[in-house]
Design a protein around this motif. Structure first.
Motif, short mmCIF file in Angstrom:
data_model
loop_
_atom_site.label_atom_id
_atom_site.label_comp_id
_atom_site.label_asym_id
_atom_site.label_seq_id
_atom_site.Cartn_x
_atom_site.Cartn_y
_atom_site.Cartn_z
N VAL A 261 0.87 -1.18 0.00
CA VAL A 261 0.00 0.00 0.00
C VAL A 261 0.91 1.23 0.00
O VAL A 261 1.33 1.70 1.05
N PRO A 262 1.23 1.75 -1.17
CA PRO A 262 2.19 2.86 -1.24
C PRO A 262 1.57 4.17 -0.76
O PRO A 262 0.35 4.34 -0.76
N ASP A 264 1.54 8.35 -1.42
CA ASP A 264 1.89 9.45 -2.34
C ASP A 264 2.40 8.94 -3.69
O ASP A 264 3.36 9.47 -4.25
N LEU A 265 1.74 7.90 -4.20
CA LEU A 265 2.09 7.38 -5.52
C LEU A 265 0.86 7.45 -6.41
O LEU A 265 -0.10 6.71 -6.21
N SER A 266 0.86 8.34 -7.39
CA SER A 266 -0.24 8.39 -8.35
C SER A 266 0.05 7.38 -9.46
O SER A 266 1.19 6.93 -9.63
N PHE A 267 -0.97 7.06 -10.25
CA PHE A 267 -0.72 6.12 -11.35
C PHE A 267 0.20 6.76 -12.38
O PHE A 267 1.04 6.06 -12.98
N ARG A 268 0.09 8.06 -12.57
CA ARG A 268 0.99 8.74 -13.52
C ARG A 268 2.44 8.58 -13.08
O ARG A 268 3.31 8.24 -13.89
N HIS A 269 2.71 8.81 -11.79
CA HIS A 269 4.08 8.66 -11.31
C HIS A 269 4.53 7.21 -11.37
O HIS A 269 5.72 6.94 -11.59
N TRP A 270 3.60 6.29 -11.18
CA TRP A 270 3.96 4.87 -11.27
C TRP A 270 4.45 4.52 -12.67
O TRP A 270 5.43 3.79 -12.85
N THR A 271 3.77 5.06 -13.70
CA THR A 271 4.21 4.76 -15.07
C THR A 271 5.58 5.36 -15.35
O THR A 271 6.33 4.83 -16.19
N ARG A 273 8.04 6.07 -12.85
CA ARG A 273 9.08 5.50 -11.99
C ARG A 273 9.28 4.01 -12.25
O ARG A 273 10.36 3.47 -12.03
N ARG A 274 8.18 3.33 -12.65
CA ARG A 274 8.21 1.88 -12.92
C ARG A 274 8.73 1.11 -11.71
O ARG A 274 9.48 0.13 -11.84
N ALA A 275 8.36 1.59 -10.53
CA ALA A 275 8.74 0.93 -9.28
C ALA A 275 7.56 1.06 -8.32
O ALA A 275 6.82 2.04 -8.36
#
Length: 447
Positions: A261-262, A264-271, A273-275
């Motif tokens: 359960v991260p 401050d991680l948005s889906f945009r940032h996930w794409t 950072r890829r982490a």
């Protein structure tokens, strides 16, 4: 989007930010003439002998095992706190939708009645504290994520119930049934529907000060998880940006262990950072299911703001009124004109975290402008229902609701408060006073 459970390779492939935005824009509004309708009805499950008593896990498990053997046309699911939900198949008419769900509810009630249980049409459980019934990684992760914004998330998961109406997205072209007009109307009319059908003024045995405590709980969760995007002339783009910028609730694992359960991680940032790993198409599909705006575009529009209603057929009134106001051209135009002036009260803020929605949930139809808009909308709906082929009995039921509530500036929550006051007013211990002072963007605080 296609069913990710099929295991097709594209859904296991990593998705880029641009691909994610294109996918969301491509599936959120599937336009065409409105011709399908659906409803999802949620219910609290109570003891028939005394609804204040908690129902044990064992009794719920036994009852739901029986229900899974009952042939139904609607999909039967169980919510995290043990609430029961029936989701209709897409129907070609209002009559077809009502007939299907009514028959399924009759079958469900017969099983529960034998087990000493009953379905309760309330937007928020008046007595119980949140208790999880489902123990699954999804709901464990959801609870952890929602706890970060206060107690509202657990109440939403375990103690709330609603009537959700699904209508087609509408035409691509402008006009009363155009998809842009319907999107705008849904977010302004939604506040009127909150006020009209408010039916949850009590929590933990005491009034909260809100006629729709259920809507209060949604506002407490926060705009990222349970808010709408800002309204503009491009609903597809607005929704795509909202989805990409919304917080990721969890990163699912492959085994049986807990999901990450991260913070401050948005889906945009996930794409970008890829982490902790690269997100996939499947992850994008799942992410959308963890967002709970009052109006959710899923190809069609899912209107999620109405409290569950009292009585065995109380749910049919919000279904009929919503269908009439969205799928009849004349009623849709009238509703849009009636609610358009309410836009000033939003102060440019998205629902439900704006003054209009706050006032609707707190005050209901005691608010003069909401009452006036509701009266116009009910008149338009009653005129439209015969054109949609509605039976006389349904039209009469909607008219009776208007006479009992809308014309008097009341909602079902007022009946619950009258009954509560009759039981508690005048007690020397002061137990008639509200237990909580609640705020739309914060936690409950003791009075």
């Amino acid at each position: 989007m296609s069913d990710p459970s099929s295991g097709c390779a594209p859904y296991r492939a990593a998705v880029t930010e641009a691909e994610a935005e294109a996918l969301i824009r491509g599936i959120c509004f599937k336009t065409g003439p409105p011709r399908r309708l659906g409803v999802e009805v949620e219910w609290l499950v109570h003891e028939s002998r005394d609804p204040r008593l908690p129902v044990s896990r064992e009794r719920l498990e036994a009852a739901y095992a029986e229900l899974r053997e009952v042939p139904l046309f609607s999909a039967l699911t169980v919510e995290p706190g043990g609430q029961l939900e029936l989701s209709s198949p897409p129907a070609a008419s209002l009559t077809e939708c009502l007939t299907t769900v009514s028959a399924d509810l009759d079958a469900v009630r017969a099983v529960l009645r034998r087990d000493g249980l009953t379905l309760a049409g309330l937007g928020h459980d008046p007595w119980q504290i949140p208790r999880r019934f489902l123990r699954q990684p999804r709901y464990d992760a959801m609870e952890t994520a929602l706890d970060r914004t206060g107690a509202g998330g657990r109440y939403m998961m375990c103690n709330s119930a609603s009537v959700q109406v699904c209508v087609d997205a509408g035409h691509e072209e402008p006009g009363p049934l155009g998809h842009v007009r319907r999107w705008w109307t849904a977010h302004l009319l939604g506040a009127v529907l909150v006020a009209v059908f408010a039916n949850s003024p009590v929590s933990a045995g005491r009034p909260t000060g809100w006629l729709s405590t259920r809507q209060l709980r949604w506002a407490q969760i926060g705009a990222g998880r349970a808010g709408a995007p800002a309204l503009d002339a491009d609903p597809r783009g607005a929704w795509a940006r909202h989805v990409l910028d919304a917080p990721v609730m969890c990163v699912r694992g492959d085994g049986d262990g807990p999901w990450e359960v991260p913070e401050d991680l948005s889906f945009r940032h996930w794409t970008r950072r890829r982490a902790p790993r690269a997100p996939t198409h499947d992850d994008l599909d799942y992410h959308v299911t963890t967002l709970f705006p009052p109006v959710r575009p899923r190809g069609h529009l899912e209107l999620r703001m109405m409290d569950a209603q009292p009585g065995e057929d109380g749910w049919t009134v919000p279904l009929a009124v919503t269908a009439a106001l969205f799928d009849d051209t004349e009623a849709a135009e009238t509703a849009y004109r009636a609610v358009k002036p309410l836009a000033e009260r939003t102060r440019g803020l998205a629902a439900p975290q704006n003054p209009l929605w706050r006032d609707a949930a707190r005050d209901g139809l005691a608010d003069p402008e909401l009452r006036e808009a509701a009266a116009v909308c009910f008149t338009a709906a009653l005129a439209a229902l015969p054109r949609l082929g509605a039976a006389t009995a349904l039209v009469d039921r909607v008219a009776a609701f208007r006479d009992r509530y809308v014309d008097r500036g009341r909602c079902p929550a007022d009946d619950l408060l009258d009954a509560w006051r009759a039981r508690h007013d005048g007690r020397p211990d002061g137990s008639g006073a509200p237990l909580l002072t609640t705020h739309p963007h914060g936690k409950d605080t003791p009075s």
